[in-house]
Write a protein that holds these residues in place. Structure first.
Motif, short mmCIF file in Angstrom:
data_model
loop_
_atom_site.label_atom_id
_atom_site.label_comp_id
_atom_site.label_asym_id
_atom_site.label_seq_id
_atom_site.Cartn_x
_atom_site.Cartn_y
_atom_site.Cartn_z
N ASN A 167 19.18 10.83 10.49
CA ASN A 167 18.01 11.36 11.19
C ASN A 167 16.99 10.23 11.23
OD1 ASN A 167 15.51 12.61 11.85
ND2 ASN A 167 16.29 14.57 11.12
N ARG A 169 14.00 10.16 11.36
CA ARG A 169 12.85 10.38 10.49
C ARG A 169 13.07 9.82 9.09
NH1 ARG A 169 11.92 16.71 11.33
NH2 ARG A 169 14.19 16.55 11.25
N ASP A 172 11.12 6.74 8.69
CA ASP A 172 9.67 6.77 8.91
C ASP A 172 8.91 6.07 7.79
OD1 ASP A 172 9.98 8.05 11.29
OD2 ASP A 172 9.44 10.04 10.56
#
Length: 204
Positions: A167, A169, A172
């Motif tokens: 993912n 994310r 991040d």
């Protein structure tokens, strides 16, 4: 993918000699697994697809001109030892667990690759080499991995990080402290697995 499919995939790209050398190593792993748990016993029957091919596929992303590869947390030999048997470059295997490192060192000697493969029985923080490729198969988080091993990278180093489902994310947090370019490739061994590839990594 069947075991024969996995062998055929490797042979088509790296030759029958590589398959023979990897086969000899896998036999050593299967034998040693009775003394120390190098891989899950349930994966012995699928060792070519689950471990050998999963390792060799990383060579598909080798940057041009690469000469030295560091594999962090090699464990039972994946992916680093298998890479070393299918590629002629220099490989450093980093494994802090002493028994596993001793097994890897014995394999290096028996397989006749000690002229270009070195086992570091230590954590990556203690390794002072720099490499063109750094790999780590499901070792720590990407952020912790970069923090521990950034000193082993240089301007053109490519990071090859096999993971499970990816993912975006998950990266991040990295962006606060690191600059990098990334893309993700799907593993040929499982639709549920991915390979995160980082280039131009440097701390902000």
């Amino acid at each position: 993918m069947t075991e024969q499919d996995a062998k055929a995939w490797i042979a088509a790209r790296h030759g029958e000699t590589a398959v023979d050398h990897i086969s000899a190593f896998l036999a050593m792993v299967a034998d040693e697994n009775g003394r120390q748990n190098l891989i899950s016993p349930s994966t012995i029957e699928t060792i070519w697809s689950r471990h050998a091919l999963d390792s060799v596929q990383l060579l598909s992303f080798l940057p041009g001109g690469a000469e030295h590869w560091i594999d962090i947390g090699t464990g039972g030999g994946f992916p680093g030892m298998v890479v070393a048997l299918a590629w002629e470059g220099r490989v450093s295997l980093v494994e802090p667990r002493k028994r596993r490192a001793a097994f890897l060192a014995e394999c290096v000697e028996q397989l006749g690759i000690s002229d270009r493969v070195m086992v570091h029985a230590s954590k990556i923080e203690a390794v002072r080499d720099q490499a063109d490729v750094i790999s780590a198969r499901a070792v720590a988080t990407v952020e912790n991995l970069l923090r521990a091993a950034a000193h082993c990278g240089k301007q053109g180093t490519r990071w090859l990080l096999p993971r499970g489902r990816f993912n975006e994310r998950d990266l991040d947090g990295l962006r606060h402290h690191w600059q990098f370019v990334f893309h993700v490739e799907h593993s040929v061994t499982s639709t549920d697995s991915s390979i995160v590839i980082l280039d131009r990594v440097r701390a902000k």
